[in-house]
Write a protein that holds these residues in place. Structure first.
Motif, PDB file in Angstrom:
ATOM      1  N   THR A  38     -16.142  -3.141  -3.801  1.00 23.44           N
ATOM      2  CA  THR A  38     -14.735  -2.766  -3.638  1.00 23.44           C
ATOM      3  C   THR A  38     -13.879  -3.449  -4.692  1.00 23.44           C
ATOM      4  O   THR A  38     -12.971  -2.850  -5.268  1.00 23.44           O
ATOM      5  CB  THR A  38     -14.232  -3.158  -2.229  1.00 23.44           C
ATOM      6  N   VAL A  74      -4.536  -3.336   0.685  1.00 21.34           N
ATOM      7  CA  VAL A  74      -4.826  -3.820   2.031  1.00 21.34           C
ATOM      8  C   VAL A  74      -6.161  -4.569   2.089  1.00 21.34           C
ATOM      9  O   VAL A  74      -6.238  -5.669   2.649  1.00 21.34           O
ATOM     10  CB  VAL A  74      -4.817  -2.661   3.047  1.00 21.34           C
ATOM     11  N   THR A  75      -7.210  -3.983   1.533  1.00 21.13           N
ATOM     12  CA  THR A  75      -8.530  -4.614   1.603  1.00 21.13           C
ATOM     13  C   THR A  75      -8.565  -6.015   0.989  1.00 21.13           C
ATOM     14  O   THR A  75      -9.042  -6.957   1.623  1.00 21.13           O
ATOM     15  CB  THR A  75      -9.599  -3.709   0.947  1.00 21.13           C
ATOM     16  N   SER A  77     -11.396   6.651   8.395  1.00 14.88           N
ATOM     17  CA  SER A  77     -11.049   5.501   9.244  1.00 14.88           C
ATOM     18  C   SER A  77     -11.592   5.673  10.655  1.00 14.88           C
ATOM     19  O   SER A  77     -12.100   4.714  11.255  1.00 14.88           O
ATOM     20  CB  SER A  77      -9.526   5.320   9.285  1.00 14.88           C
ATOM     21  N   SER A 110      -5.005   4.765  -3.463  1.00 16.48           N
ATOM     22  CA  SER A 110      -5.376   4.466  -2.086  1.00 16.48           C
ATOM     23  C   SER A 110      -4.893   3.088  -1.649  1.00 16.48           C
ATOM     24  O   SER A 110      -4.737   2.167  -2.461  1.00 16.48           O
ATOM     25  CB  SER A 110      -6.889   4.537  -1.944  1.00 16.48           C
ATOM     26  N   ALA A 111      -4.704   2.930  -0.352  1.00 17.09           N
ATOM     27  CA  ALA A 111      -4.291   1.643   0.223  1.00 17.09           C
ATOM     28  C   ALA A 111      -5.355   0.580   0.062  1.00 17.09           C
ATOM     29  O   ALA A 111      -5.068  -0.612   0.200  1.00 17.09           O
ATOM     30  CB  ALA A 111      -3.964   1.818   1.712  1.00 17.09           C
ATOM     31  N   VAL A 112      -6.593   0.975  -0.244  1.00 17.98           N
ATOM     32  CA  VAL A 112      -7.678  -0.001  -0.387  1.00 17.98           C
ATOM     33  C   VAL A 112      -7.378  -1.018  -1.478  1.00 17.98           C
ATOM     34  O   VAL A 112      -7.813  -2.167  -1.406  1.00 17.98           O
ATOM     35  CB  VAL A 112      -9.023   0.707  -0.685  1.00 17.98           C
ATOM     36  N   SER A 146       0.482  -2.724   9.763  1.00 22.73           N
ATOM     37  CA  SER A 146       0.219  -2.189   8.429  1.00 22.73           C
ATOM     38  C   SER A 146       0.792  -0.784   8.256  1.00 22.73           C
ATOM     39  O   SER A 146       1.385  -0.459   7.225  1.00 22.73           O
ATOM     40  CB  SER A 146      -1.292  -2.169   8.174  1.00 22.73           C
ATOM     41  N   THR A 172      -4.203   2.940   7.116  1.00 26.67           N
ATOM     42  CA  THR A 172      -2.918   2.750   6.446  1.00 26.67           C
ATOM     43  C   THR A 172      -2.659   3.880   5.467  1.00 26.67           C
ATOM     44  O   THR A 172      -1.521   4.341   5.302  1.00 26.67           O
ATOM     45  CB  THR A 172      -2.901   1.393   5.705  1.00 26.67           C
ATOM     46  N   ASP A 173      -3.728   4.323   4.806  1.00 21.50           N
ATOM     47  CA  ASP A 173      -3.645   5.458   3.885  1.00 21.50           C
ATOM     48  C   ASP A 173      -3.087   6.707   4.569  1.00 21.50           C
ATOM     49  O   ASP A 173      -2.348   7.489   3.963  1.00 21.50           O
ATOM     50  CB  ASP A 173      -5.032   5.795   3.341  1.00 21.50           C
ATOM     51  N   ALA A 194       0.831  -1.207   0.000  1.00 26.93           N
ATOM     52  CA  ALA A 194       0.000   0.000   0.000  1.00 26.93           C
ATOM     53  C   ALA A 194       0.863   1.253   0.000  1.00 26.93           C
ATOM     54  O   ALA A 194       0.571   2.222  -0.706  1.00 26.93           O
ATOM     55  CB  ALA A 194      -0.914  -0.004   1.216  1.00 26.93           C
ATOM     56  N   SER A 230      -7.628  -0.158   5.953  1.00 30.21           N
ATOM     57  CA  SER A 230      -7.039   0.393   4.724  1.00 30.21           C
ATOM     58  C   SER A 230      -6.934   1.910   4.804  1.00 30.21           C
ATOM     59  O   SER A 230      -5.913   2.503   4.438  1.00 30.21           O
ATOM     60  CB  SER A 230      -7.890   0.001   3.512  1.00 30.21           C
TER      61      SER A 230
END
Length: 256
Positions: free
Chosen positions: A104, A29-30, A197, A24-26, A215, A51-52, A14, A48
């Motif tokens: 997602t 991570v997701t 978040s 994005s970290a999504v 993370s 983490t972003d 990420a 996520s």
């Protein structure tokens, strides 16, 4: 130990993605948390977004040190996006987990296809030549609030920090130069991701300390590494490599 290893890999990936293209970290991570560790999509999105915050902050600091941030021009986008991110996170809390995870996955898949087809800098130039955006450029306040709200809603619902979308708005509508647009977009994303978040954790009534430490630490290292790596690779190669990975991850999440 396997769970710790997967979370570290996801966080590092990420950070790299955010540092390279402001994504994005999504997108990393997701899918890792949902597919390999069986996390609920809503919980995975919250992690996520957190983490972003780390990855975006590190990237923003790098751009700031080179004088490539203009937050004053993007302030309305930031305020609108943060407000909408909070609303979006509450809305996603009432969605079915399967639906949320599938949506997602679609977002990740489409992002991957976009990156493999053409680097973002070429896409920006072609878009400018094809479309007349004077309506939005002459109404910068309205445009900033409109696009900021849309980006914030996407952040809250899907966990995507909206970095690439913010970059496009700053470049197309507010006519920022590329480096300043990237620096400003990752800074705005750090704020939207933070409030998104926080809202997720409040709704869920659970704060995953271990996951966030692992993370976040890995994302910090990944973002720093990405800055050095990006200098030795062309945007075309980076876009294709990242796009291929996104397509794979998106398909895995959708099928799962």
């Amino acid at each position: 130990m396997l769970e710790i290893f997967i979370i570290l890999i996801a966080g590092f990936g990420a950070g790299v993605v955010t540092g390279l293209v402001g994504a994005s970290a999504v997108v990393i991570v997701t899918p890792f948390l949902v597919t390999f560790l069986g996390y609920d999509p809503y919980s995975a999105i919250g992690i996520s977004l957190a983490t972003d915050v780390v990855a975006s902050s590190v990237s923003a600091y790098t751009y700031k040190s080179h004088g490539n941030i203009n937050i004053k021009g993007g302030l309305l986008i930031a305020i609108s996006a943060v407000t909408a991110a909070i609303i979006g996170s509450w809305f996603s809390g009432g969605m079915n987990s399967t639906t949320l995870g599938g949506m997602t996955g679609v977002i990740i898949l489409l992002t991957g296809i976009s990156f493999t087809r053409k680097p973002i800098n070429q896409r920006v130039e072609e878009f400018k030549n094809k479309f007349d955006l004077n309506f939005f450029r002459e109404r910068t306040r309205f445009s900033s609030i409109l696009f900021g709200t849309l980006i914030g809603l996407m952040t809250g619902v899907f966990g995507a920090g909206g970095g690439v979308m913010i970059l496009i708005v700053l470049t197309f509508v507010l006519d920022y130069k590329t480096h300043i647009a990237i620096g400003t977009s990752v800074l705005i994303m750090a704020f939207t991701a933070f409030f998104g978040s926080a809202s997720h954790f409040i709704v869920e009534q659970h704060f995953p300390y271990l996951e966030l430490i692992l993370s976040g630490s890995a994302a910090f290292l990944g973002a720093l590494t990405a800055a050095a790596f990006a200098n030795g690779a062309s945007e075309k190669k980076l876009s294709k490599a990242i796009g291929t990975a996104f397509i794979f991850l998106g398909l895995v999440v959708i099928l799962n």
